[in-house]
Each structure stands twice: as structure tokens, then as C-alpha cells.
Design an enzyme around this catalytic site. Structure first.
Site, mmCIF file in Angstrom:
data_model
loop_
_atom_site.group_PDB
_atom_site.id
_atom_site.type_symbol
_atom_site.label_atom_id
_atom_site.label_comp_id
_atom_site.label_asym_id
_atom_site.label_seq_id
_atom_site.Cartn_x
_atom_site.Cartn_y
_atom_site.Cartn_z
ATOM 1 N N GLY A 141 -63.291 137.092 8.114
ATOM 2 C CA GLY A 141 -63.001 136.281 9.590
ATOM 3 C C GLY A 141 -62.131 136.971 10.747
ATOM 4 N N GLY A 183 -62.264 139.598 12.128
ATOM 5 C CA GLY A 183 -62.622 141.176 13.103
ATOM 6 C C GLY A 183 -63.027 142.328 12.479
ATOM 7 C CB SER A 234 -51.450 142.958 5.848
ATOM 8 O OG SER A 234 -50.525 142.128 6.475
ATOM 9 C CE LYS A 239 -45.569 150.465 12.495
ATOM 10 N NZ LYS A 239 -44.296 150.576 12.228
ATOM 11 C CD GLU A 276 -50.690 139.751 3.968
ATOM 12 O OE1 GLU A 276 -50.078 140.815 4.332
ATOM 13 O OE2 GLU A 276 -50.279 138.659 2.600
#
Ligand code: MOS
Length: 768
Positions: free
Chosen positions: A494, A496, A535, A722, A726
Site C-alpha cells: 500500500g 507505492g 522500512s 535509507k 517506520e
């Protein structure tokens, strides 16, 4: 099944192995980009909002049965007896499994101390735990039959208060006791000696609530067997992780398990691992020879598929007059739920600020409630809630501005990773640039209040400690008409991801975004990608996508040079064409006869290992302005600046979207969300959207600025990103708490800050 740990990569070096030996096309970092970074709308946006996107629950296979799960109504009980006679005779019912069925004895909750449970277990350790399941022709028939399964229980003493669960005489969730692992402590420097040198010391205890994951799409799977091979559609963040666990559960080779995740409606960590619903569907599918769908209800989801563990955190911090932080001492307790899992939260204390003397004790405890799972930045928002409030109090004692105090203690190295330098750190920049955009200095001064509406501003900083696990492969194919296909096993949860993959191919290969098809999240047909969590999705996969696109580009230019009889060095790609230096007329890819003859060019790309001797991590600083109504206790976040160093912005829209979502989650964590368990029965009292409040657009500040702080990191990886998802939520609740304190002149230590806690804080201050 064993939880995939994407947060800490095991040290391969300790085993004498290198990270891996990729055949990487050595790409220098991009200098300037034109398509990457642009605010390009989601390539699948119309499908998602138009209702044509197929999610797992939309999957309908020929002859597919539907499943309903029977769950324990008790927080702690032993199943005494089942009677499935009536249920089995009901219309449409094809199969019933209970914890007595041999098929249900699949080991579950695997740890290094062994399996703590099985798929359907007669020992129920929380309200909502699975004890039986029914497959029927329709979902309604399955639900009716599940209700008709008679289960007799012997209730057992239970404990849902995690602080009480640590007492020696507390009811035991498991025979081994409520703390199956010993307390973990770590120490650097000499904390006691350092506190003696401090000019100011603050010690506070904070509590953070248990938060429930709230992806719009509930958890669910469809399973079917074909000649001993298992095929599963799953709403998951990682098809490969689910495949691995399924292969283990059914003792199958990895190649016999296919897991696909079509459109995906969010996970936030609760969909990183194999769910019981998936295995239940697979077991029932094998028994019936039919496809079986098992989709949870929202109420089931809130009980059984994870949460952010509640924490109690005590932090003692000392600093010298000049603002130098000298010592930090932290005590952390986390509530794991009914089975061992990660509930730790001390990382931020150990690495966010320079501090030579740090001591941490961390304990995790079992209670009779649903097991915790990873929840957007596991442990970090909790630690930020505590640490960033202590930092503010300490700044107050030193009569320093909170930002100046933080800036005094910014590390250039990772203290947790043996002092290795960061490839880039924008922490100071986030604080400075954010403060400027927020107009911090004047806002902090004039937060004067009018009557019962009081205003305040607050800041908090954060970082995210996982660098991602870089094994990833991608394939790019170019077709004779100049369109392209990119293939990666990453789930687009979700955020992208698909759109960013397309942009990366466009940037490198020159094929326009609208001519690119993205194939993703299918273990049978797409390339290995680690789970979309931690992440890491963009920073791990886009370098592989870029390398694959570059591989195709190199092949294409070589073909073109030969066919057009030009020097290779004069050729480049742009807008679907070969550009020849010094000539005005570009040659469209589709005009190349050698490409038509080959039918396709295939490029393979792999992600390079992390930089050696350096650490690549993202940072953030958030600024909030709140209005507190001292009559009603209502808090409204009215203005917000989120400064993020996540490296390169890959897409300006998805970037802002992630930050907006992260801040929204922080508003929920700081001001409203709280799993409430009834103390008498252990049952979930906040088991629906009526009783468990989550933030909506109405709670989001109208005045919001997302401020990307790009340090132009040339070392972290070949795209310079990077990780964002999160870090975008880590400091947000803490910034709001500090703003509320600024508004009230009184601090509230427990999250969420509610009208009741505002009134209590004002009363204890003697104000009103
Ligand atoms: Mo995240 S908690 O890695 O989905």
C-alpha cells in the site's frame, strides 16, 4: 511458525561467511534524477480506488469452500470435550477440524526453547485463540456451523495485567513461568560514576499502551492443493517468508509451495509472518480436495493477529550544565501476550544520542492476551515516548532550549555498532531545518494561552535501527515495442512500491512509466525479495531493479551501436528512444530491428551488500503544536512539521504519504489508541471500531508540512534511499506529549493522553 527477524540481520561474519557474493552491476550513485523523486501518482491508483483491484478476499476459485474458526471465549482454559455432531450435519458443511484432529497438531510458536503451542491447541491461553475450524459451501454456512460446535472448557486462573504477571505468585501462562527468558541487560561505561558528575538528573516512569494493528484489509488466505503442491493467496507483507513457514509446516520442498499476494491493504507488521488462518485453510483444503478461503472478521483480527506490546519504561538521565549528556539508565518491561515474541524497546536509548555511559535492563512477560507482533517500528515509538520526554525535562532543568540540548548530543557514529560512522546522518539537519520551517523559536515563546484553550509546541527526534537485509533480485524485460516489464517478489503493501519500481526503470532505461508493467509478490514467478517491513522495501529492492534496468540498457545500447553503426559511447537512452550524441533525431526502441528479432532483452539485477565499516540508517525530527481544552480535556494537534532524513526522496507523493500516515499513527498512539482487557474476565473490551478509537482525517492537523532532509548519501546503496515508513512514526507521539506539557505546564507520563489524564494532571498541579 518461527518469526522472520528482519530487524536484526544475524552476523554472518561470526560464522566466517561474507554477506553474500552478488553479481552486481557496479552502478555509481545517481547524481541528478528526473523521474525518480517526481510526484508521480500511483500506477495502480485507479484500480485501488475504483474497486477493480483484486485483494485476497476477492479471490474466488471454482468450487471454493469458506472457513470459519471456533475460538476460545476464555482468556485461559483447557478444552475438556468437543461435540461436532450437530455442526457436521448442518447444510453445506464439508469438514471440521478440532484440536483433537491429527491434522491440527502442527507445532506453533516455535522458539529456541521448542514449540509453545500447536495449530489448534486444547490449552487456550487468550480469548480468541483457535480451537476448531469448519469448511462449508458458503461463509454463512461455515459461521453457523462454527457456532454449533460444542466445546466444553475448564477455565484456569488468568492474568492480563503485565505488571502483575511478573509477580512470583501470578497465574502462569505457560508451565515455564511468565518470563521464559531471563532479563537482558547491557552496559557501556560506568553509569553510577557518571551520574555523580551530572549537574541535572531526571528519573521518570512511563507507560505505553498496547496498540492494535488496523490495516484496512483484514487478514486472510485462500489455499488449494494441486498434485501435492500447495498454492496460497495471502494478504501478506512477505510472500517468501510465508512460503518458507508453510514449507516447514507441511514438510514440503520450497518449490512445492506457491504464495502470492495480490493487491494488499496494509499490514504494519501484523502480516510479516505465517498466520494460523492460512494453515487452517490449507489443512481444510487438503481434507476436502477443494480450495478453501479463510478471511478473518475485524473482531477476530483485533484478538488474534498481533499488537504493539504495552511497555513500562523507567529512564534516568543525567547531563552537565553545558548540556552534555553523561549517563542514561533504562528499565524496560514489555508485554508479549500469550506466547514468547519480541517486546523489547531499548534500542533508541542506546543509540539516538551520544552518551558514553548507558545501562539497560529489559524484561518481557507473558500474559493471557493475543501475542504481540512487529508493529510499525517495533519498540521505537515506545522508547521515544519515554526518552524524548525525559530529554525535555532535562533541558528544562538545565534551562536550555529542547532543540539546543538535543543538538549538543548528536552522534556521528553508531555507538551500538562498535562506533562505526554513519554513511550520512541528517539528525541535526532535521532538528535545525524542521525548527526553521516550524518557526520554533517564536512559537515556543508565544504559546501563551487564551482562557481555557491552551497552546503549546513540542519537539521529538528519532532514528530507525534496521539497515535491511539486502538479498534481493529483480528482472527487467524490454519488448520490441519499447514497453517493459519489471519483476520483483516484493509486496506492495500500500506504500507505492510498484510505482517507485517503475520510476527506477524509467530513470535507468528510459521507458516511460506508463509503458511499464510491474509483476510482484508471487514466489512462483517473481524474484526473491525480503519481506516488505522494517522500512527496507525501497532501499533493498530498488538497487536490484536499477541494476536489472542497467543490464538491459547495456544490452540495448550494444545492439543499437551495431545496428545503427554508431560508436557505443555516443549513445544514450531517453523517453523510449536511443539518443545519438550530436544528432537531433532519436531512434525509438521500437524501430530497432535487432530488438524485434530478439523479441526481448532480459536484465538481471542484484542488490549489493551494505557498505563495509559504515552504517546506513534514517533519522527524523518532528514538531507539533497543540491546543488543549482545559475544560473538556480535549487535545487537538493543529500544526505539524515532520523533518525526515530518509536519504533520497524516490517519489515526492509517496514520501509525503508515508510521513502523513506515520504522523497519523503517532496521533493514535499518543492520544487515543489503547487495547483494554477486562480485568475480571481477560476478555477484550475494545474489540471493535466503536470501542477502539483510531485517528481519522478529522484528527490530522490541517497545517502539515513534510520536510525531506536529503543528505545526498552516496554510500548507503546505489539509489541513495535509507527507509521511511517506520522513522515517520517514531517521534510523533513524543512530540505531541512534549507539546501538551508545554501547553499545560504539567507532564503526562502515560500514553495515550486522554481527557481524564489531562484533568488529573491539572488537578495535581493545583491549576485548572
Ligand atoms: Mo513493519 S513493523 O516491519 O511492517
Amino acid at each position: 511458525m518461527r518469526e522472520p527477524n528482519i530487524y536484526w540481520s544475524e552476523s554472518l561474519e561470526a560464522e566466517g561467511l561474507t554477506e553474500f557474493a552478488p553479481e552486481v552491476i557496479d552502478l555509481p550513485p545517481w547524481d541528478k534524477t528526473t523521474v525518480v523523486g517526481a510526484p508521480i501518482p500511483r500506477i495502480d491508483g485507479h484500480d485501488r480506488v475504483g474497486g477493480t483491484a483484486v485483494y485476497t478476499r476477492d479471490v474466488a476459485l471454482p468450487g471454493m469452500l469458506h472457513c470459519a474458526v471456533v475460538r476460545s471465549p476464555h482468556a485461559h482454559a483447557m478444552v475438556k470435550r468437543f461435540d461436532t455432531t450437530a455442526a457436521a450435519a448442518m447444510p453445506g458443511v464439508h469438514a471440521i477440524i478440532t484440536c483433537e484432529s491429527p491434522d491440527a497438531k502442527i507445532p506453533w510458536n516455535l522458539t529456541n526453547q521448542g514449540a509453545f503451542s500447536q495449530l489448534l491447541d486444547p490449552h487456550c491461553r487468550y480469548e480468541g485463540e483457535e480451537v476448531a475450524a469448519v469448511a462449508a459451501e458458503t461463509a454463512q454456512q461455515a459461521a453457523d456451523a462454527a457456532r454449533a460446535v460444542v466445546v466444553e472448557y475448564d477455565p484456569l486462573p488468568m492474568v492480563v495485567d503485565y505488571e502483575k504477571a511478573t509477580a512470583p505468585d501470578a497465574p502462569k501462562v505457560h508451565a515455564v513461568g511468565n518470563q521464559p527468558s531471563p532479563a537482558r541487560s547491557s552496559q557501556r561505561g560506568d553509569v553510577q560514576a557518571a551520574f555523580a558528575t551530572a549537574d541535572a538528573v531526571v528519573e521518570r516512569t512511563f507507560r505505553t499502551p498496547c496498540e492494535l494493528h488496523m490495516p484496512l484489509e483484514v487478514h486472510g488466505s485462500v489455499a488449494q492443493w494441486d498434485s501435492g503442491k500447495l498454492e496460497v493467496w495471502d494478504s501478506t507483507q512477505g510472500v517468501y517468508a510465508v512460503r518458507d513457514s508453510l514449507a516447514l509446516a507441511f514438510k514440503l520442498p520450497l518449490s512445492s509451495v506457491r504464495v502470492t499476494s495480490p493487491y494488499m491493504g496494509g499490514g504494519f507488521g501484523s502480516k510479516l509472518e505465517l498466520g494460523k488462518y492460512t494453515v487452517i485453510a490449507a489443512v481444510l483444503a487438503r481434507l476436502t480436495g477443494r480450495a478453501v478461503k479463510c478471511v478473518l472478521t475485524r473482531e477476530e483480527m483485533l484478538r488474534a493477529v498481533g499488537n504493539r506490546p504495552a511497555n513500562t519504561i523507567t529512564i534516568k538521565a543525567g547531563a552537565r550544565k553545558d548540556g552534555t549528556l553523561v549517563a542514561l539508565d533504562g528499565n524496560f518491561l514489555g508485554a508479549m501476550g500469550a506466547y514468547p515474541t519480541g517486546a523489547t524497546s531499548s534500542y533508541l536509548l542506546l543509540d539516538l544520542y551520544t552518551c558514553p555511559n548507558v545501562h539497560v535492563v529489559e524484561r518481557s512477560v507473558l500474559i493471557n492476551a493475543g501475542q504481540a507482533r512487529a508493529f510499525r517500528a517495533p519498540g521505537y515509538p515506545q522508547a521515544a515516548w519515554a526518552l524524548e520526554q525525559v530529554m525535555d525535562e532535562l533541558a528544562g532543568k538545565l534551562a536550555m532550549d529542547p532543540i539546543a540540548f538535543r543538538l549538543k548530543n548528536i552522534p556521528a557514529v553508531s555507538q551500538l555498532r562498535s562506533g562505526q560512522p554513519y554513511t550520512s546522518t541528517g539528525l541535526a539537519d532535521c532538528l535545525r531545518t524542521g525548527a526553521e520551517k516550524f518557526d520554533w523559536a517564536s512559537a515556543r515563546k508565544q504559546a501563551a494561552s487564551k482562557g481555557h484553550i491552551r497552546r503549546g509546541v513540542g519537539v521529538a527526534a528519532g532514528m530507525w535501527g534496521s539497515p535491511g537485509s539486502p538479498s534481493a533480485t529483480a528482472i527487467v524485460k524490454l519488448y520490441p515495442d519499447g514497453s517493459a516489464n519489471v519483476n520483483s517478489g516484493a509486496a506492495d503493501i500500500g506504500t507505492g512500491t510498484k510505482t517507485v519500481f517503475a520510476q527506477v526503470v524509467t530513470e535507468e532505461l528510459g521507458v516511460p512509466v506508463e509503458r511499464i508493467r510491474v509483476e510482484y509478490a508471487d514466489t512462483a514467478t517473481t524474484q526473491y525479495a525480503p519481506s516488505s517491513g522494517g522500512s527496507q522495501t525501497i532501499l533493498v529492492n530498488t538497487p536490484a531493479v536499477r541494476a536489472a534496468a542497467a543490464d538491459v540498457k547495456n544490452q540495448l545500447l550494444a545492439l543499437a551501436a551495431e545496428e545503427l553503426k554508431k560508436d557505443l559511447a555516443t549513445l544514450s537512452v531517453k523517453d523510449g528512444s536511443i539518443v545519438i550524441a550530436g544528432e537531433s533525431k532519436p531512434v525509438p526502441f521500437s524501430a530497432l530491428r535487432s530488438l524485434a528479432q530478439r523479441q526481448q532483452l532480459v536484465g538481471v539485477g542484484r542488490r549489493a551488500p551494505h557498505p563495509v565499516g559504515k552504517v546506513a540508517l534514517p533519522f527524523a525530527a518532528h514538531f507539533a503544536e497543540v491546543e488543549v481544552n482545559t475544560r473538556t480535556g480535549a487535545v487537538k494537534v493543529i500544526r505539524y512539521v515532520a523533518a525526515q532524513d530518509s536519504g533520497r526522496v524516490m517519489n515526492a507523493l509517496t514520501f509525503e504519504n508515508q510521513v502523513l500516515g506515520g504522523v497519523t499513527m503517532g496521533i493514535g498512539f499518543g492520544l487515543m489508541e489503547n487495547r483494554v482487557l477486562d480485568r475480571q474476565t481477560g476478555k477484550l473490551a475494545s474489540g471493535s471500531w466503536h470501542d477502539y478509537k483510531i485517528p481519522t482525517a478529522m484528527d490530522f492537523p490541517v497545517d502539515f508540512q513534510c520536510v525531506p532532509v536529503d543528505p545526498h548519501d552516496k554510500e548507503c546503496n546505489s539509489v541513495g534511499a535509507k527507509g521511511l515508513g517506520e522513522p515517520a512514526t517514531i517521534p510523533s507521539a513524543a512530540a505531541i506529549a512534549n507539546a501538551v506539557c508545554h501547553a499545560l505546564g504539567a507532564r503526562i507520563y502515560d500514553a495515550p493522553i486522554t481527557p481524564a489524564s489531562i484533568v488529573t494532571a491539572l488537578a495535581s498541579k493545583g491549576g485548572k
